[in-house]
Design an enzyme around this catalytic site. Structure first.
Site, PDB file in Angstrom:
ATOM      1  N   CYS A   4       0.862  -1.045   0.013  1.00 57.38           N
ATOM      2  CA  CYS A   4      -0.136  -0.306   0.070  1.00 57.38           C
ATOM      3  C   CYS A   4       0.815   1.280  -0.303  1.00 57.38           C
ATOM      4  CB  CYS A   4      -0.848   0.093   1.404  1.00 57.38           C
ATOM      5  SG  CYS A   4      -2.136  -1.653   0.891  1.00 57.38           S
TER       6      CYS A   4
HETATM    7  N1  LIG Z   1      -2.382  -5.570   1.877  1.00 59.65           N
HETATM    8  C1  LIG Z   1      -2.362  -4.579   2.750  1.00 59.65           C
HETATM    9  O1  LIG Z   1      -2.101  -4.823   4.272  1.00 59.65           O
HETATM   10  C2  LIG Z   1      -3.863  -3.369   1.719  1.00 59.65           C
HETATM   11  C3  LIG Z   1      -5.069  -3.505   3.458  1.00 59.65           C
HETATM   12  C4  LIG Z   1      -5.767  -2.668   2.246  1.00 59.65           C
HETATM   13  C5  LIG Z   1      -5.733  -1.957   1.062  1.00 59.65           C
HETATM   14  N2  LIG Z   1      -5.248  -3.090   0.009  1.00 59.65           N
HETATM   15  C6  LIG Z   1      -5.418  -2.932  -1.772  1.00 59.65           C
HETATM   16  O2  LIG Z   1      -6.203  -3.810  -1.898  1.00 59.65           O
HETATM   17  C7  LIG Z   1      -6.359  -4.797  -3.287  1.00 59.65           C
HETATM   18  C8  LIG Z   1      -5.960  -6.059  -2.767  1.00 59.65           C
HETATM   19  O3  LIG Z   1      -4.169  -6.331  -2.160  1.00 59.65           O
HETATM   20  P1  LIG Z   1      -3.725  -8.031  -1.764  1.00 59.65           P
HETATM   21  O4  LIG Z   1      -2.452  -6.988  -0.520  1.00 59.65           O
HETATM   22  O5  LIG Z   1      -5.251  -8.614  -0.585  1.00 59.65           O
HETATM   23  O6  LIG Z   1      -3.571  -8.653  -2.485  1.00 59.65           O
HETATM   24  P2  LIG Z   1      -3.229  -9.636  -2.567  1.00 59.65           P
HETATM   25  O7  LIG Z   1      -2.347 -10.374  -4.084  1.00 59.65           O
HETATM   26  O8  LIG Z   1      -2.034 -10.653  -1.562  1.00 59.65           O
HETATM   27  O9  LIG Z   1      -4.327 -10.743  -3.334  1.00 59.65           O
HETATM   28  C9  LIG Z   1      -5.079  -9.994  -4.405  1.00 59.65           C
HETATM   29  C10 LIG Z   1      -5.559 -11.518  -5.088  1.00 59.65           C
HETATM   30  O10 LIG Z   1      -6.442 -11.967  -6.332  1.00 59.65           O
HETATM   31  C11 LIG Z   1      -6.219 -12.649  -7.173  1.00 59.65           C
HETATM   32  N3  LIG Z   1      -6.824 -12.063  -8.362  1.00 59.65           N
HETATM   33  C12 LIG Z   1      -5.905 -11.547  -9.609  1.00 59.65           C
HETATM   34  N4  LIG Z   1      -6.378 -11.377 -10.346  1.00 59.65           N
HETATM   35  C13 LIG Z   1      -7.871 -11.739 -10.434  1.00 59.65           C
HETATM   36  C14 LIG Z   1      -8.913 -11.614 -11.566  1.00 59.65           C
HETATM   37  N5  LIG Z   1      -9.327 -11.447 -12.555  1.00 59.65           N
HETATM   38  N6  LIG Z   1      -9.820 -12.018 -10.639  1.00 59.65           N
HETATM   39  C15 LIG Z   1      -9.839 -13.039  -9.632  1.00 59.65           C
HETATM   40  N7  LIG Z   1      -8.407 -12.952  -8.530  1.00 59.65           N
HETATM   41  C16 LIG Z   1      -7.974 -12.460  -9.132  1.00 59.65           C
HETATM   42  C17 LIG Z   1      -5.278 -13.257  -7.027  1.00 59.65           C
HETATM   43  O11 LIG Z   1      -4.241 -14.207  -7.974  1.00 59.65           O
HETATM   44  C18 LIG Z   1      -4.820 -12.931  -5.423  1.00 59.65           C
HETATM   45  O12 LIG Z   1      -5.084 -13.835  -4.977  1.00 59.65           O
HETATM   46  C19 LIG Z   1      -5.040  -3.590  -3.204  1.00 59.65           C
HETATM   47  O13 LIG Z   1      -5.343  -2.602  -4.259  1.00 59.65           O
HETATM   48  C20 LIG Z   1      -4.198  -3.317  -1.938  1.00 59.65           C
HETATM   49  O14 LIG Z   1      -4.340  -1.748  -2.638  1.00 59.65           O
HETATM   50  C21 LIG Z   1      -4.441  -4.125   0.910  1.00 59.65           C
END
Ligand SMILES: NC(=O)c1ccc[n+]([C@@H]2O[C@H](COP(=O)([O-])OP(=O)(O)OC[C@H]3O[C@@H](n4cnc5c(N)ncnc54)[C@H](O)[C@@H]3O)[C@@H](O)[C@H]2O)c1
Length: 444
Positions: free
Chosen positions: A277
């Site tokens: 993030c």
């Molecule tokens: N990690 C954090 O602490 C956090 C906190 C707040 C917000 N976010 C936001 O949340 C969002 C997700 O982050 P994350 O850390 O969970 O990412 P992540 O990489 O851990 O998980 C995302 C998942 O989405 C899947 N994916 C990708 N394309 C896809 C599709 N077309 N259809 C279905 N699945 C698909 C991937 O395989 C993966 O498992 C981002 O925008 C991030 O900025 C993350």
């Protein structure tokens, strides 16, 4: 039970907890959100394009440290959680929450390909009466300008046939005090009906919902929160380098400053920014600013300072070794902690990778330990050697020319580390309470 395909039908199903929730992207955000929805009483379909993740979940395994595998196995066994890689099943869900990655491209522009491909999958399966909520962090305007046009290729009308909202995820991985269910949820709708339905859904699963007037306000809210962190962390990182030069301990200063009961919030310096993030999201706003002929100088400056921190740490390691008459080249350096923050297993964007790359390029003989990251993953941007976490023993510590604390995991016994190491470079003030052997510690 099949939900009646009107807004009223969906609202009733949410109220009665018979609505089927679909979560797209089962990562660090999607999986805890699934847990919050299941805990609230909603059966949940989990979608991920990564079949290996789906298979692990179906086998009752967790790939995220703070989500218990037994809980997954129980939810799968009683049908509350149904993971799948089959996007055609999106039509089964009454509410679809999108939690896919939003990284940057090589040129540091927003990379919305995951959001777009998810929207295309949803458009193919969209049916009347569904609510779609984007949760991925992104620039203001994404829900309206990117997601909505793709969903409308289905020939269904937003606000009448289907409903669209934005609600940012505020997950703080590894923080047991704030789980998805107890963090207030900001929600903006594309129209009043969408806002009402999204509010009804989240109200059933989280302690409080904060309604805002538009999706854009909700999108901007998340980016502002993360920009605030990035800028403040950069400020203390810069102050750290200044105060160090004049012989003042920045951590002691912060501990004193935070006793002020108003007008000051403590941020802590470190070896650089990490995670999915804070190092990334502010640049979504810079990109948008450029489109409006403006520059975001605070964001750019914070990025520059934070990105430079691993170089500062390398300089401190070099100086510390120099006091022992040793060059970096050929020195044994043990890196402690490679995840981006304390007590989590997420290595994305961790400054540890920049440090390993920079020290490796200077000829250091490197090893690492991280109780949460057994094998050093390959990250796109860094040239790091293949390594596995070494066991943290007395002998190992005593063999090192320098022990570099990058992440202050709770598991680290700093008394033990300082007692057996010859030189400790501490980027987190982890050794603050160590009484014996302080002459071996160099803060960086
Ligand atoms: N990690 C954090 O602490 C956090 C906190 C707040 C917000 N976010 C936001 O949340 C969002 C997700 O982050 P994350 O850390 O969970 O990412 P992540 O990489 O851990 O998980 C995302 C998942 O989405 C899947 N994916 C990708 N394309 C896809 C599709 N077309 N259809 C279905 N699945 C698909 C991937 O395989 C993966 O498992 C981002 O925008 C991030 O900025 C993350």
């Amino acid at each position: 039970m099949k939900t009646d395909s009107t807004a009223a039908g969906l609202e009733k199903a949410i109220h009665e907890k018979t609505a089927l929730v679909g979560i797209v992207g089962l990562g660090y955000v999607g999986l805890p959100l699934a847990r919050a929805m299941i805990d609230a009483g909603f059966a949940t379909l989990g979608f991920d394009v990564d079949q290996a993740k789906v298979d692990r979940l179906l086998a009752g395994e967790s790939y995220i440290g703070h989500i218990d595998g037994r809980w997954i196995a129980d939810c799968i066994a009683d049908g509350k959680f149904r993971p799948t890689a089959d996007m055609a099943r999106l039509s089964e869900a009454d509410a679809i929450l999108i939690c896919v990655p939003t990284p940057l491209t090589e040129s540091r522009d927003p990379d919305l390909r995951y959001v777009e491909s998810t929207a295309r999958s949803i458009a193919k399966a969209l049916r009347p009466g569904q609510l779609v909520v984007l949760e991925s962090t992104t620039y203001p305007g994404t829900t309206r300008d990117v997601v909505l046009p793709i969903l409308q290729t289905s020939d269904l009308a937003a606000g009448r046939d289907f409903f669209l909202a934005y609600s940012p995820e505020r997950e703080d991985p590894g923080n047991p005090r704030y789980t998805a269910g107890c963090i207030p949820k900001v929600v903006g709708g594309m129209d009043e009906e969408s806002l009402r339905l999204a509010t009804a859904l989240y109200s059933a699963a989280v302690e409080s919902v904060v309604q805002v007037s538009t999706c854009e306000v909700a999108e901007a809210c998340k980016i502002v929160e993360n920009t605030y962190r990035s800028v403040n962390i950069a400020m203390v990182n810069e102050l750290k380098t200044l105060l160090d030069r004049i012989g003042i301990d920045v951590w002691e200063v912060i501990d004193a400053a935070k006793t002020k009961p108003f007008g000051y919030q403590a941020f802590y310096p470190g070896p650089g920014l990490g995670g999915h993030c804070i190092p990334i999201d502010p640049f979504y706003l810079s990109w948008l600013a450029r489109k409006h002929d403006m520059t975001t100088r605070f964001i750019e400056l914070a990025g520059e300072i934070n990105t430079n921190m691993p170089h500062y740490v390398v300089q401190k390691v070099t100086e510390a070794l120099n006091t022992q008459g040793k060059p970096v080249k050929g020195s044994k350096i043990l890196v402690l902690g490679v995840s981006y923050k304390k007590d989590v297993d997420d290595p994305r964007e961790s400054p540890a990778f920049a440090l390993i790359e920079l020290l490796g390029a200077r000829g250091a003989d490197l090893s690492y330990n991280d109780p949460h990251v057994p094998v050093l993953p390959r990250l796109r941007r860094y040239e790091v050697p293949e390594m596995t976490s070494v066991e943290l023993t007395e002998e190992l510590l005593a063999q090192q020319d320098c022990v570099l604390i990058v992440t202050d995991h709770t598991a680290y016994d700093c008394e033990f580390i300082v007692q057996h190491a010859r030189l400790v470079v501490d980027t987190r003030n982890a050794t603050k309470d160590v009484a014996e052997g302080r002459e071996k510690i160099c803060k960086a």
